[in-house]
Design a protein around this motif. Sequence first.
Motif, PDB file in Angstrom:
ATOM      1  N   VAL A 138       1.242  -0.976  -0.144  1.00  0.00           N
ATOM      2  CA  VAL A 138      -0.087   0.052   0.028  1.00  0.00           C
ATOM      3  C   VAL A 138       0.862   1.401   0.717  1.00  0.00           C
ATOM      4  N   VAL A 139       0.600   2.747  -0.941  1.00  0.00           N
ATOM      5  CA  VAL A 139       1.769   3.339  -1.129  1.00  0.00           C
ATOM      6  C   VAL A 139       0.230   4.528  -1.085  1.00  0.00           C
ATOM      7  N   PHE A 140       0.677   5.700   0.118  1.00  0.00           N
ATOM      8  CA  PHE A 140      -0.345   6.868   0.299  1.00  0.00           C
ATOM      9  C   PHE A 140       0.460   7.807  -0.005  1.00  0.00           C
ATOM     10  N   ASP A 141      -0.443   8.506  -0.402  1.00  0.00           N
ATOM     11  CA  ASP A 141      -0.078   9.994  -0.705  1.00  0.00           C
ATOM     12  C   ASP A 141      -0.867  11.224  -0.256  1.00  0.00           C
ATOM     13  N   VAL A 153       4.869   2.036   1.656  1.00  0.00           N
ATOM     14  CA  VAL A 153       5.743   3.680   1.876  1.00  0.00           C
ATOM     15  C   VAL A 153       4.281   4.941   1.654  1.00  0.00           C
ATOM     16  N   LEU A 154       4.404   5.955   2.245  1.00  0.00           N
ATOM     17  CA  LEU A 154       4.004   6.971   2.581  1.00  0.00           C
ATOM     18  C   LEU A 154       5.022   8.163   1.898  1.00  0.00           C
ATOM     19  N   ARG A 155       4.647   8.205   0.850  1.00  0.00           N
ATOM     20  CA  ARG A 155       5.419   9.649   0.103  1.00  0.00           C
ATOM     21  C   ARG A 155       4.361  11.008  -0.172  1.00  0.00           C
ATOM     22  N   GLY A 156       5.362  12.118   0.252  1.00  0.00           N
ATOM     23  CA  GLY A 156       5.041  13.217   0.276  1.00  0.00           C
ATOM     24  C   GLY A 156       5.878  14.896   0.055  1.00  0.00           C
ATOM     25  N   ASN A 157       5.562  15.805   0.113  1.00  0.00           N
ATOM     26  CA  ASN A 157       6.361  17.052  -0.104  1.00  0.00           C
ATOM     27  C   ASN A 157       6.986  17.149   1.479  1.00  0.00           C
ATOM     28  N   ILE A 158       7.528  17.882   2.331  1.00  0.00           N
ATOM     29  CA  ILE A 158       8.407  18.368   3.211  1.00  0.00           C
ATOM     30  C   ILE A 158       6.689  18.687   3.980  1.00  0.00           C
ATOM     31  N   ALA A 202      11.250   0.075  -4.190  1.00  0.00           N
ATOM     32  CA  ALA A 202      10.421   1.105  -4.933  1.00  0.00           C
ATOM     33  C   ALA A 202      10.457   2.546  -5.181  1.00  0.00           C
ATOM     34  N   ALA A 203      10.284   2.983  -3.681  1.00  0.00           N
ATOM     35  CA  ALA A 203      10.039   4.247  -3.586  1.00  0.00           C
ATOM     36  C   ALA A 203      11.416   4.833  -4.433  1.00  0.00           C
ATOM     37  N   VAL A 204      12.780   4.214  -4.153  1.00  0.00           N
ATOM     38  CA  VAL A 204      14.124   5.384  -5.174  1.00  0.00           C
ATOM     39  C   VAL A 204      13.959   5.127  -6.352  1.00  0.00           C
ATOM     40  N   ALA A 205      12.855   3.839  -6.933  1.00  0.00           N
ATOM     41  CA  ALA A 205      13.238   3.960  -7.944  1.00  0.00           C
ATOM     42  C   ALA A 205      11.967   4.613  -9.054  1.00  0.00           C
ATOM     43  N   GLY A 206      10.983   4.564  -8.090  1.00  0.00           N
ATOM     44  CA  GLY A 206       9.270   5.528  -8.934  1.00  0.00           C
ATOM     45  C   GLY A 206       9.845   6.908  -8.675  1.00  0.00           C
ATOM     46  N   ILE A 207      10.790   7.100  -7.609  1.00  0.00           N
ATOM     47  CA  ILE A 207      10.257   8.782  -7.779  1.00  0.00           C
ATOM     48  C   ILE A 207      12.069   8.950  -8.676  1.00  0.00           C
ATOM     49  N   ALA A 208      13.087   8.721  -8.388  1.00  0.00           N
ATOM     50  CA  ALA A 208      13.878   8.503  -9.419  1.00  0.00           C
ATOM     51  C   ALA A 208      13.465   8.581 -11.108  1.00  0.00           C
ATOM     52  N   SER A 209      12.461   7.428 -11.273  1.00  0.00           N
ATOM     53  CA  SER A 209      12.379   7.569 -13.077  1.00  0.00           C
ATOM     54  C   SER A 209      11.047   8.833 -12.987  1.00  0.00           C
ATOM     55  N   MET A 210      10.495   9.699 -12.260  1.00  0.00           N
ATOM     56  CA  MET A 210      10.500  10.862 -13.096  1.00  0.00           C
ATOM     57  C   MET A 210      10.906  11.350 -13.043  1.00  0.00           C
ATOM     58  N   GLY A 211      12.117  11.199 -12.203  1.00  0.00           N
ATOM     59  CA  GLY A 211      12.780  12.494 -11.911  1.00  0.00           C
ATOM     60  C   GLY A 211      13.611  13.143 -13.042  1.00  0.00           C
TER      61      GLY A 211
END
Length: 272
Positions: free
Chosen positions: A93-96, A121-126, A220-229
């Motif tokens: 489960v990923v939560f934004d 994973v929890l992903r968000g801005n600061i 997964a978090a590193v790969a997903g964020i790096a892919s978008m970057g």
Amino acid sequence: MNQITKEVSNAIRVLREKVPLVHNITNYVTVNDCANALLAIGASPIMADDIAEAADISGISSALVLNIGTLNQRTVASMLAAGKRANELGIPVVFDPVGAGASKLRNDATREILEQVSLTVLRGNISEVSFVAGLAASTKGVDASEADGGNDAVTVAKAVAEKLGCTAAVTGAVDVIADGKRVAQIRNGHPMLSRVTGTGCMTSSLVGAYAGALRDGFTAAVAGIASMGIAGELAYEAAGQTGTGSFHIAIIDALSRLNPVLLEERAKLDEI
């Protein structure tokens, strides 16, 4: 090439082989972009937010992505039902927590999800992740507030990872990912990404795709964020001078072109 770059390079190969089905309960401003981003990276999207089927769809999916960008009380119930079913079956489960800290509804929904659903994973801005960490946060709508720039992203990510027992990702000029054991920083991306709505939502969906393929929240978090970057960098090179509309489409093009070699060549990743 360092270890985390090797892991990310392998991750996209595994994702494209497995074609994970990713269930998204996301916001209606960006739902089409999230679906196209998932297709471009090699996953299969499904968007099902009605309470009558949310749990069933999660049960057949490889990963679940919850996003409170355009929140309403109807979808909170669907998110909880889907999240609980995913937990029962061991589905990531990923939560934004988009805009957490901005309103009572968002704050209450965020607390309910955190209390009732175990996250991968929890992903968000600061600002959003600072709110989850229990730190002072002054969210500017759905964007990070400059007032929260003094919060150290590494400290915030570590605190949330420890508090929730998951991987925490803080995205910004330098992205930080922590899981309680490892901490990574990513320096990919382009400022123009902030001028296109939905790039954060797409990033969370990409993280869900990798989580569904790998069952490893940190990678997964590193790969997903790096892919978008990296996609943002490639999109700017291809269409940035034309304008934000062309840049927007070029992001999807770039995601579809990503492969292990491109990730190895362009990823700016470090573990600290």
